[in-house]
Design a protein around this motif. Structure first.
Motif, short mmCIF file in Angstrom:
data_model
loop_
_atom_site.label_atom_id
_atom_site.label_comp_id
_atom_site.label_asym_id
_atom_site.label_seq_id
_atom_site.Cartn_x
_atom_site.Cartn_y
_atom_site.Cartn_z
N THR A 115 0.72 -1.23 -0.03
CA THR A 115 0.04 0.07 0.13
C THR A 115 0.82 1.08 0.13
N ALA A 116 1.87 1.39 0.93
CA ALA A 116 2.65 2.49 0.74
C ALA A 116 3.50 2.76 -0.60
N THR A 117 4.15 1.61 -1.04
CA THR A 117 4.54 1.61 -2.18
C THR A 117 3.55 2.13 -3.29
N ALA A 118 2.52 1.48 -3.43
CA ALA A 118 1.44 2.06 -4.43
C ALA A 118 1.40 3.53 -4.11
N VAL A 119 1.10 4.04 -2.99
CA VAL A 119 0.96 5.54 -2.77
C VAL A 119 2.11 6.24 -2.95
N GLU A 120 3.39 5.82 -2.98
CA GLU A 120 4.53 6.41 -3.37
C GLU A 120 4.56 6.50 -4.92
N TYR A 121 4.14 5.45 -5.42
CA TYR A 121 4.22 5.44 -7.10
C TYR A 121 3.24 6.44 -7.56
N ILE A 122 2.01 6.23 -7.07
CA ILE A 122 0.77 7.30 -7.75
C ILE A 122 1.31 8.79 -7.22
N TYR A 123 1.93 8.96 -5.96
CA TYR A 123 2.18 10.40 -5.95
C TYR A 123 3.34 10.82 -6.75
N HIS A 124 4.48 10.12 -6.98
CA HIS A 124 5.32 10.43 -8.19
C HIS A 124 4.82 10.49 -9.51
N TRP A 125 4.06 9.63 -9.87
CA TRP A 125 3.32 9.77 -11.50
C TRP A 125 2.46 10.98 -11.28
N TRP A 126 1.78 11.40 -10.23
CA TRP A 126 0.96 12.57 -10.25
C TRP A 126 1.84 13.67 -10.30
N GLY A 127 3.07 13.85 -9.55
CA GLY A 127 3.83 14.96 -9.93
C GLY A 127 4.51 15.19 -11.23
N GLU A 128 4.99 14.29 -11.84
CA GLU A 128 5.39 14.02 -13.34
C GLU A 128 4.09 14.59 -14.06
N THR A 129 3.23 13.90 -13.84
CA THR A 129 2.16 14.25 -14.95
C THR A 129 1.73 15.67 -14.83
N PHE A 130 1.25 16.00 -13.73
CA PHE A 130 0.56 17.48 -13.62
C PHE A 130 1.36 18.47 -13.08
N LEU A 131 2.48 18.28 -12.49
CA LEU A 131 3.44 19.44 -12.11
C LEU A 131 4.69 19.50 -12.91
N GLY A 132 4.91 18.36 -13.57
CA GLY A 132 6.14 18.34 -14.46
C GLY A 132 7.47 18.16 -13.65
N VAL A 133 7.23 17.39 -12.59
CA VAL A 133 8.43 17.33 -11.74
C VAL A 133 8.85 15.73 -11.10
#
Length: 179
Positions: free
Chosen positions: A72-90
C-alpha cells in the motif's frame, strides 16, 4: 476528520525528519529535502500512512501488515510520483539506478523498508497521535488546516509554473543555511 488530519500531518513531519536523517547519513549533497514551500512536511508519508491505516484491521497485524502495508505504501509512493510528473512536471525522486526499481518511481529496497517501518508507525506512533487528535481543540486543527492548505496550494502553484523542484527547495531559505 481531525484524527485523519493529525495522522497525515504527524507522519508527513516524521517523513520530513526521516528524509533529513537519510540525507545526513548518506552525505547527500542535496540535504534540502523539503516537499512544501514553508512547512517541514513530506505529504507522501502522511498519505502513505493514512492509506495503510485505512486497510482492514485483519491486514494490519504482523505479516499481513508487512506485506499489504508495504504494498500500500509503495502504491501511494508510485501514484504520488506519477501525479507529480504528470501534473506538475517534476520528479520528486529518482530510483532509476536502484535495484528492483519500477519506472524510477519505486524500488524494492525502499518497499521492503516501508514494510519494516510500518510496525513502529502503526503500533508505537499512531496511538499517541490519535490520542493527541482527540485532545486538540477543533479551532487549532482548523487553523493548522488553513496554514497547511495555503502552503500546499502555493507549493503546487509554484511547481506547476516552474516545474523546478530544486527552486522550490531553495525558494525560502538560502542554500547555505541548510548545511
Amino acid at each position: 476528520m481531525a484524527e485523519f488530519l493529525w495522522i497525515f500531518w504527524s507522519f508527513s513531519l516524521l517523513g520530513w525528519v526521516l528524509e533529513r536523517l537519510f540525507a545526513a547519513v548518506t552525505r547527500s549533497p542535496r540535504r534540502r529535502r523539503r516537499c512544501l514551500l514553508l512547512l517541514p512536511l513530506c505529504p507522501v508519508y502522511g498519505l502513505g500512512m493514512a492509506a495503510v491505516l485505512a486497510l482492514p484491521p485483519s491486514l494490519r497485524s504482523e505479516w499481513p501488515l508487512y506485506l499489504w502495508g508495504g504494498l500500500t505504501a509503495t502504491a501511494v509512493e508510485y501514484i504520488y510520483h506519477w501525479w507529480g510528473e504528470t501534473f506538475l512536471g517534476v520528479s520528486f525522486w529518482d530510483y532509476t539506478g536502484v535495484f528492483g526499481n519500477f519506472c524510477g518511481r519505486v524500488c524494492l529496497p525502499f518497499s521492503l523498508a516501508w514494510g519494516l517501518l510500518l510496525f513502529p508507525a502503526v503500533y508505537l506512533v499512531t496511538p499517541p497521535v490519535v490520542a493527541l487528535a482527540d485532545r486538540v481543540p477543533v479551532g487549532v486543527t482548523w487553523w493548522l488546516l488553513l496554514a497547511f492548505t495555503a502552503d500546499a496550494v502555493c507549493s503546487l502553484r509554484f511547481l506547476a509554473v516552474t516545474h523546478d523542484l530544486e527552486a522550490l527547495r531553495a525558494a525560502v531559505w538560502p542554500v547555505s543555511a541548510d548545511r
